[in-house]
Write a protein that holds these residues in place. Sequence first.
Motif, PDB file in Angstrom:
ATOM      1  N   HIS A  78      11.011  15.686  18.444  1.00 16.84           N
ATOM      2  CA  HIS A  78      12.403  15.258  18.572  1.00 16.84           C
ATOM      3  C   HIS A  78      12.593  13.852  18.014  1.00 16.84           C
ATOM      4  CE1 HIS A  78      12.083  18.719  21.003  1.00 16.84           C
ATOM      5  NE2 HIS A  78      11.561  18.103  22.053  1.00 16.84           N
ATOM      6  N   ILE A  79      11.604  12.999  18.205  1.00 15.18           N
ATOM      7  CA  ILE A  79      11.662  11.647  17.650  1.00 15.18           C
ATOM      8  C   ILE A  79      11.696  11.715  16.123  1.00 15.18           C
ATOM      9  CG2 ILE A  79      10.437   9.455  17.456  1.00 15.18           C
ATOM     10  CD1 ILE A  79       9.248  10.026  20.221  1.00 15.18           C
ATOM     11  N   ASP A  80      10.848  12.563  15.569  1.00 15.49           N
ATOM     12  CA  ASP A  80      10.822  12.741  14.116  1.00 15.49           C
ATOM     13  C   ASP A  80      12.151  13.301  13.624  1.00 15.49           C
ATOM     14  OD1 ASP A  80       9.278  13.010  11.500  1.00 15.49           O
ATOM     15  OD2 ASP A  80       9.898  15.096  11.828  1.00 15.49           O
ATOM     16  N   GLY A  81      12.726  14.243  14.388  1.00 17.23           N
ATOM     17  CA  GLY A  81      14.014  14.805  14.004  1.00 17.23           C
ATOM     18  C   GLY A  81      15.122  13.768  14.000  1.00 17.23           C
ATOM     19  N   LEU A  82      15.116  12.867  14.980  1.00 16.38           N
ATOM     20  CA  LEU A  82      16.116  11.802  15.024  1.00 16.38           C
ATOM     21  C   LEU A  82      16.000  10.905  13.803  1.00 16.38           C
ATOM     22  CD1 LEU A  82      18.296  10.131  16.489  1.00 16.38           C
ATOM     23  CD2 LEU A  82      16.439   8.947  17.678  1.00 16.38           C
ATOM     24  N   ALA A  83      14.778  10.486  13.476  1.00 16.82           N
ATOM     25  CA  ALA A  83      14.584   9.598  12.330  1.00 16.82           C
ATOM     26  C   ALA A  83      14.999  10.289  11.034  1.00 16.82           C
ATOM     27  CB  ALA A  83      13.119   9.168  12.260  1.00 16.82           C
ATOM     28  N   ASP A  84      14.584  11.537  10.841  1.00 14.11           N
ATOM     29  CA  ASP A  84      14.921  12.248   9.608  1.00 14.11           C
ATOM     30  C   ASP A  84      16.426  12.476   9.483  1.00 14.11           C
ATOM     31  OD1 ASP A  84      12.277  12.365   8.891  1.00 14.11           O
ATOM     32  OD2 ASP A  84      11.956  14.416   9.587  1.00 14.11           O
ATOM     33  N   THR A  85      17.072  12.803  10.596  1.00  9.74           N
ATOM     34  CA  THR A  85      18.514  13.039  10.557  1.00  9.74           C
ATOM     35  C   THR A  85      19.265  11.774  10.198  1.00  9.74           C
ATOM     36  OG1 THR A  85      18.364  14.813  12.196  1.00  9.74           O
ATOM     37  CG2 THR A  85      20.512  13.783  11.903  1.00  9.74           C
ATOM     38  N   MET A  86      18.898  10.650  10.786  1.00 14.21           N
ATOM     39  CA  MET A  86      19.582   9.392  10.474  1.00 14.21           C
ATOM     40  C   MET A  86      19.353   8.976   9.019  1.00 14.21           C
ATOM     41  SD  MET A  86      21.317   8.641  13.111  1.00 14.21           S
ATOM     42  CE  MET A  86      21.459  10.398  13.465  1.00 14.21           C
ATOM     43  N   LEU A 229      18.539  19.332  15.607  1.00 16.71           N
ATOM     44  CA  LEU A 229      18.335  19.652  17.024  1.00 16.71           C
ATOM     45  C   LEU A 229      17.595  18.515  17.731  1.00 16.71           C
ATOM     46  CD1 LEU A 229      17.327  23.424  16.856  1.00 16.71           C
ATOM     47  CD2 LEU A 229      19.520  22.458  17.555  1.00 16.71           C
ATOM     48  N   GLY A 230      16.564  17.978  17.087  1.00 16.43           N
ATOM     49  CA  GLY A 230      15.838  16.863  17.673  1.00 16.43           C
ATOM     50  C   GLY A 230      16.708  15.634  17.838  1.00 16.43           C
ATOM     51  N   ALA A 231      17.566  15.367  16.850  1.00 15.32           N
ATOM     52  CA  ALA A 231      18.454  14.218  16.940  1.00 15.32           C
ATOM     53  C   ALA A 231      19.453  14.386  18.073  1.00 15.32           C
ATOM     54  CB  ALA A 231      19.183  14.030  15.609  1.00 15.32           C
ATOM     55  N   LEU A 235      19.645  11.845  21.258  1.00 15.90           N
ATOM     56  CA  LEU A 235      20.896  11.129  21.486  1.00 15.90           C
ATOM     57  C   LEU A 235      21.438  11.398  22.885  1.00 15.90           C
ATOM     58  CD1 LEU A 235      23.301   9.431  20.439  1.00 15.90           C
ATOM     59  CD2 LEU A 235      24.313  11.582  19.631  1.00 15.90           C
ATOM     60  N   SER A 236      21.412  12.651  23.307  1.00 13.90           N
ATOM     61  CA  SER A 236      21.953  12.994  24.625  1.00 13.90           C
ATOM     62  C   SER A 236      21.103  12.411  25.747  1.00 13.90           C
ATOM     63  CB  SER A 236      22.090  14.510  24.772  1.00 13.90           C
ATOM     64  OG  SER A 236      20.881  15.165  24.490  1.00 13.90           O
ATOM     65  N   VAL A 237      19.778  12.412  25.597  1.00  7.46           N
ATOM     66  CA  VAL A 237      18.919  11.793  26.612  1.00  7.46           C
ATOM     67  C   VAL A 237      19.208  10.297  26.705  1.00  7.46           C
ATOM     68  CG1 VAL A 237      16.539  11.204  27.210  1.00  7.46           C
ATOM     69  CG2 VAL A 237      17.078  13.501  26.418  1.00  7.46           C
ATOM     70  N   THR A 238      19.369   9.656  25.560  1.00 12.24           N
ATOM     71  CA  THR A 238      19.628   8.214  25.538  1.00 12.24           C
ATOM     72  C   THR A 238      20.923   7.871  26.256  1.00 12.24           C
ATOM     73  OG1 THR A 238      18.449   8.002  23.429  1.00 12.24           O
ATOM     74  CG2 THR A 238      19.950   6.210  24.041  1.00 12.24           C
TER      75      THR A 238
END
Length: 248
Positions: A78-86, A229-231, A235-238
Amino acid sequence: MTGLRLAVSWLTVLPLRGPEQVDQSVAGRAIAWAPLVGVLLGGGAAGLLWGLGQLGAAWLLAGFVVVAGLGLITRGMHIDGLADTMDGLGSYGSPERAREIMKSGGAGPFGVAALVFALGIQAVSLGALAEAGRWLAVVVAVAVGRVAVVLACRRGIEAAPGAGFGALVAGTQPPVMGYLWGVIACLAAVFATSNPWQGPLAVLLALAAATVLVRHCVRRFGGLNGDVLGAALELSVTIAAAVLSFAR
């Protein structure tokens, strides 16, 4: 229980094997169980926070350790997904170019900045929740991220061209499934803070932000993929953890 086993296998490093053959039907059942996996992870996070507190660790340190532990037990997907999405969103290129950047494997400036802010906010917020003894709030915050995944896979959402995981799960969830988990999360959140409105507000804000992100990414990238999905999850957890940690 095939869907639950696959959900645990997909979303954690726990040695539980899913079925050998996975189609959209099986993948859809796994996604439907994702919030329950979130509850298990949230319970583990709360337990680790409590244990570190009993050992005398500073709550801020405990928050960072737990965030690192969650990243480890989820393979950092999920961390990787957030970085890639941004990084994809920050490219301002065509959908094809954005997807190419997301698949490159590296983390650009947008991705790094997103990770610093998201993980830092999570660590500080979880530490504050632990210091206040809001253990249920910790569980709710982690589980809400998995509810966001169910909502992101609702029917009508198409997979992005070339998506692997996204092609398996996009459009597999009836809207009622996401709404049901959202209602359960709101009800649990009522008891997560001293203010009965604060918990449901945190859940609703987190899920609303994730939904907006998913819709934008689907338009921007031409569909849904695993990185999005990871992003949405991170985001929602944050947001949920941050709002739940507010105290007067």
